[in-house]
Design an enzyme around this catalytic site. Structure first.
Site, PDB file in Angstrom:
ATOM      1  N   CYS A  72      -4.565  -4.241  -1.308  1.00 47.59           N
ATOM      2  CA  CYS A  72      -4.364  -2.952  -0.650  1.00 47.59           C
ATOM      3  C   CYS A  72      -5.150  -2.980   0.664  1.00 47.59           C
ATOM      4  O   CYS A  72      -6.371  -3.180   0.659  1.00 47.59           O
ATOM      5  CB  CYS A  72      -4.910  -1.857  -1.572  1.00 47.59           C
ATOM      6  SG  CYS A  72      -4.931  -0.222  -0.833  1.00 47.59           S
ATOM      7  N   CYS A 181       0.464  -2.567   5.004  1.00 49.68           N
ATOM      8  CA  CYS A 181       0.276  -1.868   3.728  1.00 49.68           C
ATOM      9  C   CYS A 181       1.117  -2.654   2.727  1.00 49.68           C
ATOM     10  O   CYS A 181       2.286  -2.970   3.018  1.00 49.68           O
ATOM     11  CB  CYS A 181       0.773  -0.435   3.853  1.00 49.68           C
ATOM     12  SG  CYS A 181       0.986   0.410   2.259  1.00 49.68           S
TER      13      CYS A 181
HETATM   14  N1  DGL Z   1      -0.763  -0.278  -0.693  1.00 47.61           N
HETATM   15  C1  DGL Z   1      -1.820   0.307   0.025  1.00 47.61           C
HETATM   16  C2  DGL Z   1      -2.165  -0.471   1.290  1.00 47.61           C
HETATM   17  O1  DGL Z   1      -1.937  -1.659   1.358  1.00 47.61           O
HETATM   18  C3  DGL Z   1      -1.902   1.751   0.321  1.00 47.61           C
HETATM   19  C4  DGL Z   1      -0.928   2.753  -0.087  1.00 47.61           C
HETATM   20  C5  DGL Z   1      -1.569   4.122  -0.206  1.00 47.61           C
HETATM   21  O2  DGL Z   1      -1.680   4.850   0.797  1.00 47.61           O
HETATM   22  O3  DGL Z   1      -1.983   4.417  -1.311  1.00 47.61           O
HETATM   23  O4  DGL Z   1      -2.708   0.087   2.211  1.00 47.61           O
END
Ligand code: DGL
Length: 234
Positions: A72, A181
């Site tokens: 993430c 993301c």
């Molecule tokens: N998948 C996450 C990232 O790579 C974030 C998504 C969210 O905002 O929860 O930033």
């Protein structure tokens, strides 16, 4: 060494990272923690994000994971430095927007898409400062609601958000898009439909290589696993 690799994200986004890691490390076993209850991270304060991520890290440490992957960008850009200080005996690998990759590939104008928290982070500014050359341009667009629309598989919403982004950059000659993301890597097809012939870059392969490197370095590779994944959803 049959301890597992722990992977976390605010939902399904990190599965794009997990798939890449499994390709490089098919003899490992995994715990994947999808924190859907707290999605989206990208619209929370840094303090809120740290508190949430720290709880999951402790859960994975209690599960005896040998390495923890923050799959993430939001969690990594906002929490990694502090986590490494607070848990000096735990191995961490994170993922950040692939700005270095875009600059190294001589992209002339890179569009970086990421959550509001990632876009506003000091880590993203640092990546630009360290990698962008004078003849290169980078446009940052913060995408509130996109990760959550992906989490809910809401195709219509996803398409509307992408069309709005396209409108915002219509005067620019973008030649690559950084998917900053991990959720966005799950909609590469939809992005390519709206931005045809533009290179899409994410950090997933780099993360997988780094996980492998860290396990080799610390003599923690598994020879007997078969890429079993224990999924945990909040
Ligand atoms: N998948 C996450 C990232 O790579 C974030 C998504 C969210 O905002 O929860 O930033």
């Amino acid at each position: 060494m049959n301890q597992k690799i722990g992977i976390l994200d605010s939902g399904i986004g990190g599965t794009s990272t997990l798939e890449e890691i499994k390709k490089l490390l098919p003899k490992e076993n995994y715990i994947y923690y999808a924190d859907s209850k707290n999605n989206p991270y990208g619209e929370k304060t840094p303090q809120e994000i740290y508190k949430i991520v720290k709880n999951i890290v402790e859960f994975l440490i209690d599960k005896n994971c040998k390495i923890i992957v923050l799959a993430c960008n939001t969690a990594t850009t906002r929490c990694m430095k502090k986590l490494k200080e607070e848990y000096p005996n735990t191995l961490f690998v994170g993922t950040v927007p692939a700005i270095k990759v875009a600059c190294d590939h001589n992209s002339k104008h890179t569009l970086v898409l990421a959550t509001p928290s990632t876009i506003d982070s000091e880590r993203t500014s640092e990546l630009i400062r360290d990698n962008k050359r004078n003849n290169q341009e980078i446009t940052l667009i913060s995408c509130p609601t996109l990760a959550n629309a992906i989490e809910r598989h809401s195709l219509k919403e996803i398409e509307d958000i992408l069309l709005d982004i396209k409108e915002q950059v219509k005067e620019k000659e973008i030649d690559s898009i950084v998917l900053g993301c991990t959720h966005y890597s799950l909609i590469k097809e939809e992005i390519s439909k709206i931005f045809p012939n533009i290179k899409l870059l994410d950090g997933n392969y780099g993360v997988a290589k780094e996980v492998k490197h860290q396990l080799e370095l610390h003599n923690l590779l598994n020879e007997e696993g078969n890429a079993l994944v224990e999924y945990i959803k909040s």
